[in-house]
Design a protein around this motif. Structure first.
Motif, PDB file in Angstrom:
ATOM      1  N   ASP A 112       9.654 -31.872 -20.253  1.00 41.11           N
ATOM      2  CA  ASP A 112       9.763 -33.086 -19.444  1.00 41.11           C
ATOM      3  C   ASP A 112       8.467 -33.365 -18.693  1.00 41.11           C
ATOM      4  O   ASP A 112       8.054 -34.523 -18.560  1.00 41.11           O
ATOM      5  CB  ASP A 112      10.918 -32.957 -18.446  1.00 41.11           C
ATOM      6  N   TYR A 113       7.821 -32.318 -18.201  1.00 45.07           N
ATOM      7  CA  TYR A 113       6.570 -32.514 -17.469  1.00 45.07           C
ATOM      8  C   TYR A 113       5.498 -33.089 -18.377  1.00 45.07           C
ATOM      9  O   TYR A 113       4.732 -33.968 -17.968  1.00 45.07           O
ATOM     10  CB  TYR A 113       6.107 -31.198 -16.846  1.00 45.07           C
ATOM     11  N   GLN A 114       5.402 -32.584 -19.591  1.00 46.28           N
ATOM     12  CA  GLN A 114       4.378 -33.094 -20.499  1.00 46.28           C
ATOM     13  C   GLN A 114       4.644 -34.550 -20.874  1.00 46.28           C
ATOM     14  O   GLN A 114       3.699 -35.302 -21.137  1.00 46.28           O
ATOM     15  CB  GLN A 114       4.290 -32.224 -21.751  1.00 46.28           C
ATOM     16  N   LEU A 115       5.896 -34.957 -20.898  1.00 44.35           N
ATOM     17  CA  LEU A 115       6.217 -36.341 -21.177  1.00 44.35           C
ATOM     18  C   LEU A 115       5.916 -37.234 -19.980  1.00 44.35           C
ATOM     19  O   LEU A 115       5.546 -38.405 -20.140  1.00 44.35           O
ATOM     20  CB  LEU A 115       7.699 -36.473 -21.557  1.00 44.35           C
ATOM     21  N   SER A 116       6.065 -36.683 -18.773  1.00 38.81           N
ATOM     22  CA  SER A 116       5.922 -37.488 -17.553  1.00 38.81           C
ATOM     23  C   SER A 116       4.518 -37.472 -16.979  1.00 38.81           C
ATOM     24  O   SER A 116       4.095 -38.433 -16.327  1.00 38.81           O
ATOM     25  CB  SER A 116       6.907 -36.987 -16.479  1.00 38.81           C
ATOM     26  N   PHE A 117       3.780 -36.381 -17.198  1.00 41.75           N
ATOM     27  CA  PHE A 117       2.481 -36.226 -16.563  1.00 41.75           C
ATOM     28  C   PHE A 117       1.429 -35.832 -17.593  1.00 41.75           C
ATOM     29  O   PHE A 117       1.721 -35.142 -18.562  1.00 41.75           O
ATOM     30  CB  PHE A 117       2.531 -35.156 -15.465  1.00 41.75           C
ATOM     31  N   ASP A 118       0.205 -36.260 -17.331  1.00 41.13           N
ATOM     32  CA  ASP A 118      -0.914 -35.911 -18.202  1.00 41.13           C
ATOM     33  C   ASP A 118      -1.503 -34.585 -17.724  1.00 41.13           C
ATOM     34  O   ASP A 118      -2.384 -34.559 -16.871  1.00 41.13           O
ATOM     35  CB  ASP A 118      -1.969 -37.023 -18.172  1.00 41.13           C
ATOM     36  N   VAL A 119      -0.998 -33.494 -18.263  1.00 41.02           N
ATOM     37  CA  VAL A 119      -1.469 -32.163 -17.862  1.00 41.02           C
ATOM     38  C   VAL A 119      -1.858 -31.383 -19.113  1.00 41.02           C
ATOM     39  O   VAL A 119      -1.291 -31.590 -20.190  1.00 41.02           O
ATOM     40  CB  VAL A 119      -0.388 -31.380 -17.071  1.00 41.02           C
ATOM     41  N   PRO A 120      -2.828 -30.471 -19.003  1.00 36.69           N
ATOM     42  CA  PRO A 120      -3.271 -29.709 -20.176  1.00 36.69           C
ATOM     43  C   PRO A 120      -2.168 -28.813 -20.728  1.00 36.69           C
ATOM     44  O   PRO A 120      -1.337 -28.291 -19.987  1.00 36.69           O
ATOM     45  CB  PRO A 120      -4.428 -28.864 -19.619  1.00 36.69           C
ATOM     46  N   ASP A 121      -2.198 -28.612 -22.039  1.00 41.37           N
ATOM     47  CA  ASP A 121      -1.219 -27.727 -22.673  1.00 41.37           C
ATOM     48  C   ASP A 121      -1.267 -26.326 -22.087  1.00 41.37           C
ATOM     49  O   ASP A 121      -0.228 -25.681 -21.894  1.00 41.37           O
ATOM     50  CB  ASP A 121      -1.470 -27.652 -24.184  1.00 41.37           C
ATOM     51  N   TRP A 122      -2.477 -25.837 -21.797  1.00 35.64           N
ATOM     52  CA  TRP A 122      -2.601 -24.462 -21.319  1.00 35.64           C
ATOM     53  C   TRP A 122      -1.940 -24.269 -19.965  1.00 35.64           C
ATOM     54  O   TRP A 122      -1.502 -23.179 -19.646  1.00 35.64           O
ATOM     55  CB  TRP A 122      -4.063 -23.998 -21.278  1.00 35.64           C
ATOM     56  N   PHE A 123      -1.839 -25.337 -19.189  1.00 37.99           N
ATOM     57  CA  PHE A 123      -1.174 -25.218 -17.890  1.00 37.99           C
ATOM     58  C   PHE A 123       0.326 -25.100 -18.075  1.00 37.99           C
ATOM     59  O   PHE A 123       0.989 -24.259 -17.466  1.00 37.99           O
ATOM     60  CB  PHE A 123      -1.510 -26.429 -17.015  1.00 37.99           C
ATOM     61  N   VAL A 124       0.877 -25.924 -18.947  1.00 34.75           N
ATOM     62  CA  VAL A 124       2.323 -25.929 -19.166  1.00 34.75           C
ATOM     63  C   VAL A 124       2.774 -24.645 -19.854  1.00 34.75           C
ATOM     64  O   VAL A 124       3.847 -24.114 -19.570  1.00 34.75           O
ATOM     65  CB  VAL A 124       2.716 -27.167 -19.998  1.00 34.75           C
ATOM     66  N   GLU A 125       1.939 -24.134 -20.747  1.00 35.94           N
ATOM     67  CA  GLU A 125       2.311 -22.951 -21.524  1.00 35.94           C
ATOM     68  C   GLU A 125       2.125 -21.644 -20.773  1.00 35.94           C
ATOM     69  O   GLU A 125       2.683 -20.610 -21.162  1.00 35.94           O
ATOM     70  CB  GLU A 125       1.489 -22.919 -22.819  1.00 35.94           C
ATOM     71  N   HIS A 126       1.362 -21.672 -19.676  1.00 28.75           N
ATOM     72  CA  HIS A 126       1.062 -20.422 -18.972  1.00 28.75           C
ATOM     73  C   HIS A 126       2.316 -19.816 -18.345  1.00 28.75           C
ATOM     74  O   HIS A 126       3.136 -20.518 -17.763  1.00 28.75           O
ATOM     75  CB  HIS A 126       0.026 -20.666 -17.871  1.00 28.75           C
ATOM     76  N   GLN A 127       2.437 -18.510 -18.452  1.00 26.06           N
ATOM     77  CA  GLN A 127       3.514 -17.781 -17.785  1.00 26.06           C
ATOM     78  C   GLN A 127       2.935 -16.532 -17.134  1.00 26.06           C
ATOM     79  O   GLN A 127       2.231 -15.756 -17.787  1.00 26.06           O
ATOM     80  CB  GLN A 127       4.612 -17.394 -18.783  1.00 26.06           C
ATOM     81  N   SER A 128       3.219 -16.377 -15.852  1.00 27.32           N
ATOM     82  CA  SER A 128       2.760 -15.199 -15.113  1.00 27.32           C
ATOM     83  C   SER A 128       3.941 -14.272 -14.854  1.00 27.32           C
ATOM     84  O   SER A 128       5.068 -14.738 -14.646  1.00 27.32           O
ATOM     85  CB  SER A 128       2.144 -15.609 -13.767  1.00 27.32           C
ATOM     86  N   HIS A 129       3.675 -12.989 -14.857  1.00 26.54           N
ATOM     87  CA  HIS A 129       4.695 -11.998 -14.527  1.00 26.54           C
ATOM     88  C   HIS A 129       4.126 -11.075 -13.457  1.00 26.54           C
ATOM     89  O   HIS A 129       3.572 -10.030 -13.754  1.00 26.54           O
ATOM     90  CB  HIS A 129       5.117 -11.209 -15.778  1.00 26.54           C
ATOM     91  N   LEU A 130       4.274 -11.508 -12.207  1.00 22.64           N
ATOM     92  CA  LEU A 130       3.714 -10.771 -11.077  1.00 22.64           C
ATOM     93  C   LEU A 130       4.772  -9.964 -10.339  1.00 22.64           C
ATOM     94  O   LEU A 130       4.515  -9.461  -9.245  1.00 22.64           O
ATOM     95  CB  LEU A 130       3.039 -11.756 -10.099  1.00 22.64           C
ATOM     96  N   ASP A 131       5.944  -9.815 -10.944  1.00 24.43           N
ATOM     97  CA  ASP A 131       7.060  -9.135 -10.267  1.00 24.43           C
ATOM     98  C   ASP A 131       6.650  -7.788  -9.678  1.00 24.43           C
ATOM     99  O   ASP A 131       7.001  -7.464  -8.532  1.00 24.43           O
ATOM    100  CB  ASP A 131       8.210  -8.906 -11.255  1.00 24.43           C
ATOM    101  N   GLY A 132       5.913  -7.015 -10.443  1.00 24.70           N
ATOM    102  CA  GLY A 132       5.564  -5.662 -10.021  1.00 24.70           C
ATOM    103  C   GLY A 132       4.586  -5.587  -8.874  1.00 24.70           C
ATOM    104  O   GLY A 132       4.384  -4.505  -8.312  1.00 24.70           O
TER     105      GLY A 132
END
Length: 200
Positions: A112-132
């Motif tokens: 939905d964000y990519q349809l609504s906003f002009d943002v780079p693919d790498w931003f939308v695809e990024h996933q962080s795992h900082l739980d630890g």
């Protein structure tokens, strides 16, 4: 103390303006414009998520309270981890905070964000795992969640509260993902309370 505001994935610097205007004038208030987001000019040196994160963190070089919406919370958590000498506190609003969201039944916002906003693919695809690493954050953290947010559910906020050693969770009745732009008075009072705690 500087108050640094981070937008969500839309990159809209307007999102935080109502809150910024209602906070005391004695504080320097800055909202970060992400390169290439929300109509802001593109910095050719920013080619991926790590570049953008480094650009955001470069703006923290004095005692700072970081206030972040949604995806901006990833930068806020990284700021507390990488620059603990400058980050006096965090306000995380409806965010993942960089945790693994797979255990939570959250709505998939990315398409939905990519349809609504002009943002780079790498931003939308990024996933962080900082739980630890969340337990390493010692500064005060204010968590603000919306009762009816389908993108960042209340259990996500409760999980972050359980992992952050110096955190408080506030749930806004009827609040959705844009709660900080809708329930401005409540959000401002909560931020003021955190500021008083930091300055004691």
């Amino acid at each position: 103390m500087k108050l640094l505001f981070l937008p969500g994935a839309s990159g809209s610097t307007e999102f935080w303006q109502p809150v910024m205007q209602m906070l005391p004038e004695q504080y320097i208030k800055t909202v970060v414009a992400y390169s290439g987001f929300g109509g802001h000019s593109l910095n050719s040196s920013i080619q991926n998520f790590d570049d953008l994160q480094a650009d955001v963190l470069s703006q923290i070089y004095e005692p700072t309270l970081v206030v972040a919406q949604s995806m901006g919370g990833i930068f806020a958590v990284q700021a507390a981890l990488q620059k603990p000498e400058w980050v006096q506190g965090l306000v995380l609003v409806a965010t993942s905070g960089g945790i693994d969201l797979s255990p939570f039944d959250v709505a998939d916002w990315r398409q939905d964000y990519q349809l609504s906003f002009d943002v780079p693919d790498w931003f939308v695809e990024h996933q962080s795992h900082l739980d630890g690493r969340l337990a390493e954050i010692e500064c005060p953290v204010l968590l603000i969640w919306g009762e009816n947010d389908s993108i960042s559910l209340v259990p996500v906020g409760q999980y972050l509260q359980s992992q952050l050693v110096n955190s408080d969770l506030y749930i806004v009745e009827h609040g959705q993902h844009d709660l900080a732009n809708v329930y401005v008075d409540q959000v401002v009072e909560l931020i003021k309370k955190l500021i008083r705690k930091i300055e004691q």
